[in-house]
Design a protein around this motif. Structure first.
Motif, PDB file in Angstrom:
ATOM      1  N   THR A  31      95.258  17.618  32.161  1.00  0.00           N
ATOM      2  CA  THR A  31      94.801  17.723  33.677  1.00  0.00           C
ATOM      3  C   THR A  31      95.783  16.958  34.530  1.00  0.00           C
ATOM      4  O   THR A  31      96.099  17.670  35.560  1.00  0.00           O
ATOM      5  N   ILE A  32      96.244  15.982  34.114  1.00  0.00           N
ATOM      6  CA  ILE A  32      97.404  15.181  34.850  1.00  0.00           C
ATOM      7  C   ILE A  32      98.534  15.961  34.991  1.00  0.00           C
ATOM      8  O   ILE A  32      99.120  16.173  36.039  1.00  0.00           O
ATOM      9  N   ALA A  33      98.872  16.688  33.993  1.00  0.00           N
ATOM     10  CA  ALA A  33     100.071  17.484  33.951  1.00  0.00           C
ATOM     11  C   ALA A  33     100.088  18.783  34.765  1.00  0.00           C
ATOM     12  O   ALA A  33     100.883  19.189  35.775  1.00  0.00           O
ATOM     13  N   LEU A  34      98.816  19.348  34.920  1.00  0.00           N
ATOM     14  CA  LEU A  34      98.686  20.575  35.609  1.00  0.00           C
ATOM     15  C   LEU A  34      98.623  20.098  37.226  1.00  0.00           C
ATOM     16  O   LEU A  34      99.092  20.921  38.063  1.00  0.00           O
ATOM     17  N   GLY A  65     104.249  10.445  26.757  1.00  0.00           N
ATOM     18  CA  GLY A  65     104.814   9.384  27.625  1.00  0.00           C
ATOM     19  C   GLY A  65     103.549   8.360  27.899  1.00  0.00           C
ATOM     20  O   GLY A  65     103.970   7.031  27.788  1.00  0.00           O
ATOM     21  N   LEU A  66     102.452   8.759  28.166  1.00  0.00           N
ATOM     22  CA  LEU A  66     101.462   7.764  28.436  1.00  0.00           C
ATOM     23  C   LEU A  66     101.208   7.105  26.988  1.00  0.00           C
ATOM     24  O   LEU A  66     100.757   5.599  27.208  1.00  0.00           O
ATOM     25  N   SER A  67     101.185   7.705  25.791  1.00  0.00           N
ATOM     26  CA  SER A  67     100.928   7.041  24.702  1.00  0.00           C
ATOM     27  C   SER A  67     102.215   6.041  24.434  1.00  0.00           C
ATOM     28  O   SER A  67     101.775   4.855  23.847  1.00  0.00           O
ATOM     29  N   SER A  68     103.386   6.466  24.814  1.00  0.00           N
ATOM     30  CA  SER A  68     104.479   5.336  24.326  1.00  0.00           C
ATOM     31  C   SER A  68     104.118   4.141  25.434  1.00  0.00           C
ATOM     32  O   SER A  68     104.720   2.839  24.979  1.00  0.00           O
ATOM     33  N   LEU A  69     103.620   4.085  26.563  1.00  0.00           N
ATOM     34  CA  LEU A  69     103.552   3.232  27.506  1.00  0.00           C
ATOM     35  C   LEU A  69     102.089   2.405  27.144  1.00  0.00           C
ATOM     36  O   LEU A  69     101.796   1.489  27.930  1.00  0.00           O
ATOM     37  N   GLY A  70     101.414   2.886  25.948  1.00  0.00           N
ATOM     38  CA  GLY A  70     100.352   2.215  25.666  1.00  0.00           C
ATOM     39  C   GLY A  70      98.889   2.536  26.170  1.00  0.00           C
ATOM     40  O   GLY A  70      97.893   2.064  25.928  1.00  0.00           O
ATOM     41  N   LEU A  71      99.104   3.853  26.931  1.00  0.00           N
ATOM     42  CA  LEU A  71      97.987   4.129  27.674  1.00  0.00           C
ATOM     43  C   LEU A  71      97.353   5.388  26.873  1.00  0.00           C
ATOM     44  O   LEU A  71      97.905   6.336  26.721  1.00  0.00           O
ATOM     45  N   GLN A  72      96.372   4.998  26.050  1.00  0.00           N
ATOM     46  CA  GLN A  72      95.844   6.045  25.142  1.00  0.00           C
ATOM     47  C   GLN A  72      94.793   7.107  26.023  1.00  0.00           C
ATOM     48  O   GLN A  72      93.751   6.450  26.378  1.00  0.00           O
ATOM     49  N   VAL A  73      95.238   8.147  26.362  1.00  0.00           N
ATOM     50  CA  VAL A  73      94.428   9.152  26.837  1.00  0.00           C
ATOM     51  C   VAL A  73      94.128  10.466  26.169  1.00  0.00           C
ATOM     52  O   VAL A  73      95.113  10.678  25.179  1.00  0.00           O
TER      53      VAL A  73
END
Length: 227
Positions: free
Chosen positions: A94-97, A79-87
């Protein structure tokens, strides 16, 4: 059919296994700290006076507790990649956990808050303590003390569940093990080693939480049984 165990091949990769174990611990401890803060915030929100904030917190808790962790990891990562946020995979994991364990922490802490007698809060109000002072000195310390064993178990389970993060190529212990067994064709030996590593890390985490309890909770320190 005869099968002989041979641990020499997977053990030759011990630097990679050690690095994977360290990544697992770093991932788990980061998620524990931020998940605890998020969970306490949501618990206070659900027991506060704002109805709409309580509803938002309740919706978040129900959504997370009733969907699989693996799906949540995929949503964050892709989802973050689809929004253009490359993590990176570690950050996404970490965010998911944090989001996942925050929901469970919220319910555990809320149960602790609900166990505090109403009379204690009324006494704090009679002493003209502010809401924050009441929470800081009267409500949260005994509430967290009462649910501390449940929190400890939840965070150890979080560390074990972090193995799912191998599905997005986070270089934690299970991901390293998957790569080693594909190189050595010694699946049984590799995963036996990994199982032992997870057992050791669980004991280490419980020891850390025990030390924290001995420092943070004087009553439990006197009893000598914080967990």
């Amino acid at each position: 059919m005869h099968y002989s165990l041979d641990f020499s091949a997977p053990l030759a990769y011990w630097p990679e296994l050690l690095a994977g174990a360290w990544t697992t611990l770093a991932l788990s401890l980061s998620a524990t700290v931020f998940g605890f803060l998020l969970g306490v915030f949501c618990a206070l929100t659900k027991t506060g006076h704002s109805v709409w904030l309580a509803r938002v917190a309740s919706a978040y808790v129900e959504l997370i507790r009733n969907t699989p962790l693996l799906v949540q990891i995929f949503i964050v990562y892709f989802g973050l990649s689809s929004l253009g946020l490359q993590v990176g995979a570690f950050t996404a994991a970490t965010i998911a956990l944090v989001v996942n364990v925050g929901a469970y922490t919220s319910e555990i802490v809320r149960a602790g808050i609900d166990s505090i007698p109403r009379g204690q809060m009324e006494a704090a109000e009679c002493m003209a303590l502010s809401r924050w002072q009441t929470l800081r000195h009267v409500v949260l310390p005994p509430a967290i003390e009462r649910v501390y064993p449940a929190l400890t178990s939840q965070y150890v389970l979080l560390m074990l569940a972090s193995s799912i993060c191998s599905q997005i190529s986070a270089e934690e212990l299970t991901a390293v093990a998957n790569r080693i067994q594909s190189d050595t064709f010694r699946s049984v030996e590799t995963y036996l080693i990994v199982a032992g590593a997870y057992l050791l890390m669980s004991l280490v985490m419980r020891a850390i939480f025990w030390l924290i309890a001995m420092v943070a909770f004087p009553r439990l320190r006197r009893l000598g049984t914080p967990l």
